[in-house]
Scaffold this motif. Structure first.
Motif, PDB file in Angstrom:
ATOM      1  N   LYS A 196     -47.146  14.325  25.224  1.00  0.00           N
ATOM      2  CA  LYS A 196     -47.474  14.368  26.648  1.00  0.00           C
ATOM      3  C   LYS A 196     -46.980  15.668  27.290  1.00  0.00           C
ATOM      4  O   LYS A 196     -47.600  16.194  28.217  1.00  0.00           O
ATOM      5  CB  LYS A 196     -46.827  13.158  27.332  1.00  0.00           C
ATOM      6  CG  LYS A 196     -46.904  13.119  28.836  1.00  0.00           C
ATOM      7  CD  LYS A 196     -46.176  11.891  29.351  1.00  0.00           C
ATOM      8  CE  LYS A 196     -46.037  11.905  30.853  1.00  0.00           C
ATOM      9  NZ  LYS A 196     -45.297  10.701  31.340  1.00  0.00           N
ATOM     10  N   ARG A 197     -45.873  16.202  26.778  1.00  0.00           N
ATOM     11  CA  ARG A 197     -45.284  17.421  27.324  1.00  0.00           C
ATOM     12  C   ARG A 197     -45.654  18.665  26.522  1.00  0.00           C
ATOM     13  O   ARG A 197     -45.163  19.761  26.812  1.00  0.00           O
ATOM     14  CB  ARG A 197     -43.756  17.270  27.368  1.00  0.00           C
ATOM     15  CG  ARG A 197     -43.300  16.209  28.348  1.00  0.00           C
ATOM     16  CD  ARG A 197     -41.835  15.824  28.101  1.00  0.00           C
ATOM     17  NE  ARG A 197     -41.342  14.918  29.132  1.00  0.00           N
ATOM     18  CZ  ARG A 197     -41.582  13.618  29.167  1.00  0.00           C
ATOM     19  NH1 ARG A 197     -42.326  13.059  28.206  1.00  0.00           N
ATOM     20  NH2 ARG A 197     -41.103  12.865  30.132  1.00  0.00           N
ATOM     21  N   GLY A 198     -46.468  18.490  25.490  1.00  0.00           N
ATOM     22  CA  GLY A 198     -46.855  19.622  24.658  1.00  0.00           C
ATOM     23  C   GLY A 198     -45.703  20.191  23.853  1.00  0.00           C
ATOM     24  O   GLY A 198     -45.689  21.376  23.525  1.00  0.00           O
ATOM     25  N   MET A 199     -44.715  19.348  23.509  1.00  0.00           N
ATOM     26  CA  MET A 199     -43.526  19.800  22.785  1.00  0.00           C
ATOM     27  C   MET A 199     -43.667  19.535  21.291  1.00  0.00           C
ATOM     28  O   MET A 199     -44.257  18.533  20.889  1.00  0.00           O
ATOM     29  CB  MET A 199     -42.276  19.091  23.317  1.00  0.00           C
ATOM     30  CG  MET A 199     -41.931  19.418  24.752  1.00  0.00           C
ATOM     31  SD  MET A 199     -40.532  18.419  25.364  1.00  0.00           S
ATOM     32  CE  MET A 199     -39.196  18.976  24.278  1.00  0.00           C
ATOM     33  N   GLU A 200     -43.107  20.417  20.493  1.00  0.00           N
ATOM     34  CA  GLU A 200     -43.050  20.183  19.052  1.00  0.00           C
ATOM     35  C   GLU A 200     -41.719  19.547  18.700  1.00  0.00           C
ATOM     36  O   GLU A 200     -40.790  19.521  19.502  1.00  0.00           O
ATOM     37  CB  GLU A 200     -43.228  21.499  18.289  1.00  0.00           C
ATOM     38  CG  GLU A 200     -42.159  22.540  18.558  1.00  0.00           C
ATOM     39  CD  GLU A 200     -42.344  23.794  17.703  1.00  0.00           C
ATOM     40  OE1 GLU A 200     -42.815  23.659  16.555  1.00  0.00           O
ATOM     41  OE2 GLU A 200     -42.000  24.883  18.187  1.00  0.00           O
ATOM     42  N   TRP A 201     -41.623  18.999  17.488  1.00  0.00           N
ATOM     43  CA  TRP A 201     -40.366  18.441  17.028  1.00  0.00           C
ATOM     44  C   TRP A 201     -40.010  19.016  15.675  1.00  0.00           C
ATOM     45  O   TRP A 201     -40.880  19.456  14.903  1.00  0.00           O
ATOM     46  CB  TRP A 201     -40.404  16.919  16.991  1.00  0.00           C
ATOM     47  CG  TRP A 201     -41.559  16.295  16.248  1.00  0.00           C
ATOM     48  CD1 TRP A 201     -41.635  16.025  14.914  1.00  0.00           C
ATOM     49  CD2 TRP A 201     -42.799  15.856  16.811  1.00  0.00           C
ATOM     50  NE1 TRP A 201     -42.840  15.434  14.612  1.00  0.00           N
ATOM     51  CE2 TRP A 201     -43.577  15.314  15.770  1.00  0.00           C
ATOM     52  CE3 TRP A 201     -43.332  15.855  18.098  1.00  0.00           C
ATOM     53  CZ2 TRP A 201     -44.852  14.791  15.951  1.00  0.00           C
ATOM     54  CZ3 TRP A 201     -44.599  15.336  18.297  1.00  0.00           C
ATOM     55  CH2 TRP A 201     -45.341  14.809  17.233  1.00  0.00           C
ATOM     56  N   ALA A 202     -38.723  19.027  15.380  1.00  0.00           N
ATOM     57  CA  ALA A 202     -38.225  19.676  14.165  1.00  0.00           C
ATOM     58  C   ALA A 202     -38.407  18.820  12.926  1.00  0.00           C
ATOM     59  O   ALA A 202     -38.241  19.309  11.806  1.00  0.00           O
ATOM     60  CB  ALA A 202     -36.745  20.018  14.326  1.00  0.00           C
ATOM     61  N   GLY A 203     -38.751  17.571  13.115  1.00  0.00           N
ATOM     62  CA  GLY A 203     -38.964  16.688  11.981  1.00  0.00           C
ATOM     63  C   GLY A 203     -38.576  15.257  12.331  1.00  0.00           C
ATOM     64  O   GLY A 203     -37.995  14.989  13.390  1.00  0.00           O
ATOM     65  N   ILE A 204     -38.920  14.359  11.422  1.00  0.00           N
ATOM     66  CA  ILE A 204     -38.589  12.943  11.570  1.00  0.00           C
ATOM     67  C   ILE A 204     -37.866  12.518  10.306  1.00  0.00           C
ATOM     68  O   ILE A 204     -38.438  12.549   9.211  1.00  0.00           O
ATOM     69  CB  ILE A 204     -39.853  12.087  11.769  1.00  0.00           C
ATOM     70  CG1 ILE A 204     -40.639  12.563  12.999  1.00  0.00           C
ATOM     71  CG2 ILE A 204     -39.485  10.616  11.904  1.00  0.00           C
ATOM     72  CD1 ILE A 204     -42.012  11.938  13.123  1.00  0.00           C
ATOM     73  N   GLU A 205     -36.602  12.151  10.447  1.00  0.00           N
ATOM     74  CA  GLU A 205     -35.796  11.738   9.309  1.00  0.00           C
ATOM     75  C   GLU A 205     -35.409  10.269   9.457  1.00  0.00           C
ATOM     76  O   GLU A 205     -35.028   9.819  10.544  1.00  0.00           O
ATOM     77  CB  GLU A 205     -34.534  12.595   9.193  1.00  0.00           C
ATOM     78  CG  GLU A 205     -34.812  14.050   8.867  1.00  0.00           C
ATOM     79  CD  GLU A 205     -35.359  14.259   7.463  1.00  0.00           C
ATOM     80  OE1 GLU A 205     -35.153  13.354   6.616  1.00  0.00           O
ATOM     81  OE2 GLU A 205     -35.984  15.314   7.211  1.00  0.00           O
ATOM     82  N   ARG A 206     -35.502   9.542   8.350  1.00  0.00           N
ATOM     83  CA  ARG A 206     -35.180   8.115   8.350  1.00  0.00           C
ATOM     84  C   ARG A 206     -33.970   7.844   7.461  1.00  0.00           C
ATOM     85  O   ARG A 206     -33.720   8.590   6.507  1.00  0.00           O
ATOM     86  CB  ARG A 206     -36.383   7.307   7.864  1.00  0.00           C
ATOM     87  CG  ARG A 206     -37.593   7.443   8.793  1.00  0.00           C
ATOM     88  CD  ARG A 206     -38.836   6.790   8.202  1.00  0.00           C
ATOM     89  NE  ARG A 206     -39.962   6.904   9.113  1.00  0.00           N
ATOM     90  CZ  ARG A 206     -40.744   7.968   9.238  1.00  0.00           C
ATOM     91  NH1 ARG A 206     -40.511   9.038   8.485  1.00  0.00           N
ATOM     92  NH2 ARG A 206     -41.734   7.983  10.103  1.00  0.00           N
TER      93      ARG A 206
END
Length: 393
Positions: A196-206
């Protein structure tokens, strides 16, 4: 002696006997049972105890005012051990054998999600007071018997992202999520909020409940340029994230769902526990007077002698959510005039308002909205000397 006077003398003991008989009947009325399935042992046992305390104070108030439908309310508890299978078995036992009028749920979203289909199939009211998974109430059932006085993941995720931006100038967060349905629910919410904010993320870790080292997952996020962590996990795994960050020497902002509030987080996470900023729906504030919160705090101290200070009521959110949920459930049953499941479901919709501990509720439930709390009811907190303290009181 006049006939009229004689009649008074004859009728006086009869009237007194009638009053005594009525009092005895009310006192001897069959209890109206309500059930709780929650973590009463293990790392999250404090959450189950907090819910128990909130329900107990509300029930004692209700019973002091005549009970529900003229019947005293009795609480039956079962330990789900944070295990969905065990929680489902406990729910069936309370509903089928004990015939509880309403079933209350605990901290763990996977446990609640296991109970939801059965609640809808068997048409018994299931009230969530902690687990925040969005699909718990938004479960797609044509006749939904699941209600909640708690946070909702999708709304919490929106609030967490905005908080990270406002407080830490967050531009590229990494997600650290427990590997279960609660983590999955929040991944969807975080993705939506960031997109929604046009932001990227560094990854998704579980990571898993029993992981003792999450340095590899955190190292990948650090190498990918994460400038903040969005964390979703309960007490023990959240503490492992903090300890792993300490081992790495990585001082990164941690913006968390409310999992750390459910147990021995400060003990398990160590001195760095205070760096975690997490969301709540209620906190008791020191120095409050002449407020509903102050009155409930005094009632808690009187009922539970082990409560001496604000640190002893942690986590307050479990107490407050459960307290309001019990009073709303009582109103729904009174509106229904019975404990019949479909009638109680309609009773929830018929509640016009309620002056609660968390807020004043105006038509808290409708057929399209089974969550009584929204984003305006959230507050950000952290631990200070074992107490949960608002960051912006």
């Amino acid at each position: 002696m006049s006939i009229k006077r004689k009649m008074k003398q004859w009728l006086a003991p009869v009237g007194a006997a009638c009053v005594m008989s009525l009092a005895t009947t009310i006192h001897a009325a069959e209890p109206l049972k309500v059930g709780l399935v929650a973590a009463l042992s293990g790392q999250s046992a404090q959450s189950g105890e907090a819910i128990t305390r909130g329900l107990t104070i509300a029930i004692e108030e209700i019973n002091a005012n005549g009970g529900i439908l003229g019947r005293p309310v009795e609480l039956l508890r079962r330990d789900d051990e944070s295990n969905p299978t065990r929680g489902l078995l406990a729910a069936r036992e309370l509903v089928q054998r004990e015939e509880v009028a309403v079933l209350f749920g605990g901290l763990d979203t996977p446990v609640s999600l296991a109970i939801v289909p059965v609640a809808n199939q068997m048409k018994f009211p299931f009230m969530g007071v902690w687990a925040a998974g969005t699909p718990i109430t938004q479960n797609g059932a044509s006749e939904n018997y699941v209600f909640r006085v708690s946070a909702v993941d999708e709304l919490v995720d929106e609030a967490l992202v905005q908080y990270g931006i406002n407080e830490f100038d967050m531009k590229k967060p990494g997600m650290v999520l427990i590997n279960n349905p609660w983590g999955e629910s929040n991944e969807l919410g975080f993705r939506k909020a960031l997109d929604k904010r046009g932001m990227e993320w560094a990854g998704i870790e579980r990571f898993e409940m029993n992981d003792t080292d999450v340095v590899p997952q955190l190292s990948r996020l650090k190498n990918n340029g994460a400038d903040a962590l969005l964390m979703v996990a309960n007490v023990a795994p959240s503490a492992q994230v903090v300890r792993s960050l300490d081992r790495m020497g990585w001082d990164v902002p941690i913006i968390s769902h409310w999992g750390p509030a459910g147990g021995r987080f400060t003990e398990l996470a160590g001195d760095s526990a205070e760096r975690v900023h997490f969301i709540q729906t209620f906190t008791f504030v020191e120095g409050e007077e002449d407020t509903k919160g102050a009155g409930i705090l005094e009632a808690l101290k009187e009922r539970f002698p082990e409560i001496q200070t604000l640190a002893d009521v942690t986590p307050a959110v479990g107490i407050a959510n459960a307290y309001d949920a019990m009073h709303l459930a009582a109103k729904a049953i009174e509106e229904a005039g019975s404990t019949d499941g479909p009638a109680v479901r309609q009773g929830f919709y018929d509640i016009r308002d309620h002056d609660g501990l968390i807020k004043f509720y105006e038509q808290p439930f409708t057929p399209d909205q089974h969550d009584a709390l929204g984003p305006d009811d959230y507050v950000f907190t952290h631990f200070v000397d074992g107490r949960i303290i608002p960051l912006n009181p």
